[in-house]
Design an enzyme around this catalytic site. Structure first.
Site, PDB file in Angstrom:
ATOM      1  N   ASN A 210      29.046  46.923  18.202  1.00 25.24           N
ATOM      2  CA  ASN A 210      29.243  45.840  17.271  1.00 25.24           C
ATOM      3  C   ASN A 210      29.839  46.198  15.893  1.00 25.24           C
ATOM      4  O   ASN A 210      29.653  47.498  15.693  1.00 25.24           O
ATOM      5  CB  ASN A 210      28.274  44.768  17.083  1.00 25.24           C
ATOM      6  CG  ASN A 210      26.856  45.324  16.773  1.00 25.24           C
ATOM      7  OD1 ASN A 210      26.798  46.094  15.787  1.00 25.24           O
ATOM      8  ND2 ASN A 210      25.828  45.582  17.633  1.00 25.24           N
ATOM      9  N   ASP A 279      22.753  43.064  23.162  1.00 32.36           N
ATOM     10  CA  ASP A 279      22.158  42.085  23.971  1.00 32.36           C
ATOM     11  C   ASP A 279      22.238  42.602  25.508  1.00 32.36           C
ATOM     12  O   ASP A 279      21.060  42.200  26.212  1.00 32.36           O
ATOM     13  CB  ASP A 279      22.485  40.730  24.007  1.00 32.36           C
ATOM     14  CG  ASP A 279      21.774  39.978  22.625  1.00 32.36           C
ATOM     15  OD1 ASP A 279      20.702  40.568  22.067  1.00 32.36           O
ATOM     16  OD2 ASP A 279      22.611  39.282  21.897  1.00 32.36           O
ATOM     17  N   LYS A 289      35.634  59.007  33.869  1.00 28.47           N
ATOM     18  CA  LYS A 289      36.232  58.159  32.960  1.00 28.47           C
ATOM     19  C   LYS A 289      37.061  57.141  33.752  1.00 28.47           C
ATOM     20  O   LYS A 289      37.697  57.493  34.836  1.00 28.47           O
ATOM     21  CB  LYS A 289      37.525  59.023  32.238  1.00 28.47           C
ATOM     22  CG  LYS A 289      38.241  58.109  31.190  1.00 28.47           C
ATOM     23  CD  LYS A 289      39.126  58.887  30.438  1.00 28.47           C
ATOM     24  CE  LYS A 289      40.280  57.989  29.851  1.00 28.47           C
ATOM     25  NZ  LYS A 289      41.446  58.827  29.404  1.00 28.47           N
ATOM     26  N   ASP A 306      14.473  43.305  24.808  1.00 28.11           N
ATOM     27  CA  ASP A 306      14.370  42.694  23.595  1.00 28.11           C
ATOM     28  C   ASP A 306      13.213  43.524  22.702  1.00 28.11           C
ATOM     29  O   ASP A 306      12.325  43.376  23.179  1.00 28.11           O
ATOM     30  CB  ASP A 306      13.873  41.131  23.180  1.00 28.11           C
ATOM     31  CG  ASP A 306      14.214  40.700  21.822  1.00 28.11           C
ATOM     32  OD1 ASP A 306      13.593  41.357  20.902  1.00 28.11           O
ATOM     33  OD2 ASP A 306      15.032  39.713  21.613  1.00 28.11           O
ATOM     34  N   ILE A 307      13.722  44.418  21.992  1.00 27.51           N
ATOM     35  CA  ILE A 307      12.706  45.357  21.325  1.00 27.51           C
ATOM     36  C   ILE A 307      11.992  44.750  20.293  1.00 27.51           C
ATOM     37  O   ILE A 307      10.493  44.923  20.623  1.00 27.51           O
ATOM     38  CB  ILE A 307      13.678  46.340  20.475  1.00 27.51           C
ATOM     39  CG1 ILE A 307      14.654  47.268  21.368  1.00 27.51           C
ATOM     40  CG2 ILE A 307      12.706  47.450  19.655  1.00 27.51           C
ATOM     41  CD1 ILE A 307      15.616  48.091  20.508  1.00 27.51           C
ATOM     42  N   VAL A 308      12.141  43.862  19.468  1.00 30.51           N
ATOM     43  CA  VAL A 308      11.321  43.107  18.583  1.00 30.51           C
ATOM     44  C   VAL A 308      10.360  42.303  19.509  1.00 30.51           C
ATOM     45  O   VAL A 308       9.116  42.182  18.912  1.00 30.51           O
ATOM     46  CB  VAL A 308      11.989  42.471  17.515  1.00 30.51           C
ATOM     47  CG1 VAL A 308      12.517  41.044  17.842  1.00 30.51           C
ATOM     48  CG2 VAL A 308      11.608  42.493  16.251  1.00 30.51           C
ATOM     49  N   PHE A 323      15.726  40.244  11.684  1.00 29.79           N
ATOM     50  CA  PHE A 323      16.987  39.704  11.227  1.00 29.79           C
ATOM     51  C   PHE A 323      17.527  38.808  12.208  1.00 29.79           C
ATOM     52  O   PHE A 323      17.368  38.888  13.556  1.00 29.79           O
ATOM     53  CB  PHE A 323      17.806  40.860  11.000  1.00 29.79           C
ATOM     54  CG  PHE A 323      17.665  41.549   9.474  1.00 29.79           C
ATOM     55  CD1 PHE A 323      16.655  41.990   8.991  1.00 29.79           C
ATOM     56  CD2 PHE A 323      18.387  41.322   8.526  1.00 29.79           C
ATOM     57  CE1 PHE A 323      16.382  42.800   7.834  1.00 29.79           C
ATOM     58  CE2 PHE A 323      18.364  41.781   7.333  1.00 29.79           C
ATOM     59  CZ  PHE A 323      17.108  42.412   6.822  1.00 29.79           C
ATOM     60  N   LYS A 337      14.203  31.725  16.403  1.00 28.36           N
ATOM     61  CA  LYS A 337      13.859  33.107  16.771  1.00 28.36           C
ATOM     62  C   LYS A 337      12.415  33.717  16.141  1.00 28.36           C
ATOM     63  O   LYS A 337      11.787  34.651  16.742  1.00 28.36           O
ATOM     64  CB  LYS A 337      14.899  34.034  16.207  1.00 28.36           C
ATOM     65  CG  LYS A 337      16.250  33.983  17.094  1.00 28.36           C
ATOM     66  CD  LYS A 337      17.407  34.919  16.669  1.00 28.36           C
ATOM     67  CE  LYS A 337      18.731  34.590  17.456  1.00 28.36           C
ATOM     68  NZ  LYS A 337      20.032  35.457  16.895  1.00 28.36           N
ATOM     69  N   LYS A 341      10.044  34.819  19.020  1.00 26.77           N
ATOM     70  CA  LYS A 341       9.930  36.625  18.887  1.00 26.77           C
ATOM     71  C   LYS A 341       8.680  36.678  18.197  1.00 26.77           C
ATOM     72  O   LYS A 341       8.108  37.833  18.322  1.00 26.77           O
ATOM     73  CB  LYS A 341      11.064  37.159  18.311  1.00 26.77           C
ATOM     74  CG  LYS A 341      12.405  36.996  19.122  1.00 26.77           C
ATOM     75  CD  LYS A 341      13.480  37.717  18.307  1.00 26.77           C
ATOM     76  CE  LYS A 341      14.772  37.471  19.127  1.00 26.77           C
ATOM     77  NZ  LYS A 341      15.529  39.019  19.616  1.00 26.77           N
TER      78      LYS A 341
END
Ligand code: PMT
Length: 416
Positions: A210, A279, A289, A306-308, A323, A337, A341
């Site tokens: 991203n 995600d 390749k 989801d880490i957090v 964030f 969120k 979370k």
């Protein structure tokens, strides 16, 4: 010695004999890591040539209030906004009187009026002028306006008098400016900050990622270091230089970031999740390749952990700030969120805008807790990070002891 890395110091030089010391001052500030720009008044240029300060700061000196070249590049309002600190050294008696009266006929006077930055002056003048009731009254007005004053010192003056009025030594001024940024509000606390994007491999040469540049997370790391914290920065691939005195774990994928964060969390007090974590990842990473033989192709994705969320379930006593990168219903989605979370706070930004959010130098956010929803208006990510660290320190201390440190400037409460 404190550092001035990532700090933007605008030095204003006015016309007194101490102007020769401003060359050494610019060198000291730059040696401490500051990005330095210089404004000179016309009388300062009688004492020292702009070329000297241009060479030492590495940037052209600004002097004219109306200058078509400057207005196209960095005009007086841009300069005023650019600075973290506006340091006037030497500040003559005449300059001090002009500041008191808000005179904007010179570039220096106009920047003083326009800047939201902390203004610091290092006065320099004859001892009789320093003690004159008019100057004493002027100094009192500036102090009331929260202008910080460094010096003057006492000693033999250029005119032969002995007494108070010599400009403080350049190195001492530079160190005092560096101390200004060392707030100590997170002294000794262990912080983990994630920054930048993750890369999810498709094959050995391709990945999905991203637009995160890491600027927001790195600015938070610098601000947390200034606040006295020990910082572990878990960073996705970015092209930013690492803040000094920071432990950095470089990672690629969300799975790498997850491992690094879990390891660092064992000893942490605060976790700030500013990274833009993917995600989803490819269900199967091609070992070779992928060839472009087929007319079309599709990829299958699997959800990343989801880490957090994992961290908040495992470490109930850890203070966690997430964030939220949103393109619609920014604060409503962020509040969801915050709850889902199980976070202490969330920082919401509108990533549909190109002037803020991903890869921009500036950001505008909402600081949201279960009690607060405060808009921190658009400013540089560096300045915003300092405001966020104050919010975090305040709320962290409140959650532990009920104590509060200091307020954030220019915040608008939108508590509903
Ligand atoms: O890096 P810059 O160019 O400076 O841009 C800054 C930024 C826009 C990336 C930053 O301000 C920001 O918004 N970071 C969070 C981006 C994001 O992933 O938001 P989200 O709403 O998708 O995720 C919510 C929270 O969950 C985030 O704290 C995120 O780190 C975390 N998360 C998300 C997915 C996942 N698998 N694990 C997570 O921990």
């Amino acid at each position: 010695m404190s550092s001035l890395c990532n700090k933007r110091i605008l030095v204003g030089v006015t016309g007194g004999i101490a102007a020769y010391k401003s060359a050494e001052l610019v060198r000291c500030l730059a040696n401490l890591g500051a990005d330095v720009r210089v404004i000179m008044t016309s009388s300062a240029m009688e004492f020292i040539r702009p070329l000297t300060l241009q060479a030492l700061s590495g940037h052209p000196v600004h002097s004219a209030l109306v200058d078509s070249d400057a207005e196209a590049g960095m005009g007086h309002i841009e300069l005023a906004r650019w600075a973290d600190v506006f340091l006037i050294a030497p500040a003559t008696a005449h300059c001090i009187a002009d500041l008191v009266h808000g005179k904007a006929a010179s570039l220096l006077g106009a920047v003083y009026l326009a800047t939201p930055a902390q203004v610091v002056i290092a006065p320099a003048m004859n001892q009789g002028m320093w003690h004159h009731p008019a100057n004493v009254a002027n100094m009192a007005v500036l102090k009331q306006r929260d202008v910080k004053v460094i010096g003057p010192t006492s000693g033999l003056q250029a005119c032969g008098d002995v007494g108070l009025g010599r400009m403080e030594a350049p190195l001492e001024i530079a160190e005092r400016i560096a101390e200004h940024f060392s707030t100590g509000i997170l002294q000794g606390k262990q912080l983990i900050i994630t920054a930048g994007p993750t890369r999810e491999a498709i094959d050995p040469v391709r990945y999905i990622s991203n637009r995160s540049s890491g600027k927001m997370g790195y600015a938070l790391a610098s601000a947390a270091l200034d606040a006295g914290a020990h910082v572990t920065l878990v960073s996705g691939p970015v092209s930013l230089s690492t803040p000094e005195h920071c432990v950095v774990k470089q990672v690629e994928s969300a799975a790498d970031m997850h491992r690094a964060v879990l390891h660092a969390c064992e000893t942490a007090d605060i976790f700030i999740a500013a990274a833009a974590v993917a995600d989803y990842r490819c269900a199967d990473i091609n070992q070779q390749k992928i060839k472009k033989n087929a007319a079309s192709m599709s990829l299958e994705f699997t959800k990343n952990i989801d880490i957090v969320n994992t961290v908040s379930s495992l470490h109930e006593n850890l203070y966690i700030v997430g964030f939220a990168a949103e393109t619609e219903n920014v604060t409503a989605n962020a509040k969801r969120k915050l709850k889902d979370k199980k976070l202490n706070a969330i920082v919401a930004n509108d990533v549909s805008r190109h002037d803020i959010g991903f890869d921009a130098d500036e950001n505008e956010v909402h600081w949201i807790t279960t009690q607060d929803d405060v808009c921190l208006p658009k400013k540089s990510k560096i300045q915003l990070a300092r405001d966020l660290i104050i919010c975090i320190a305040n709320d962290f201390n409140k959650s532990k002891t009920g104590a509060v440190c200091d307020g954030v400037h220019n915040a608008t409460s939108t508590d509903q």
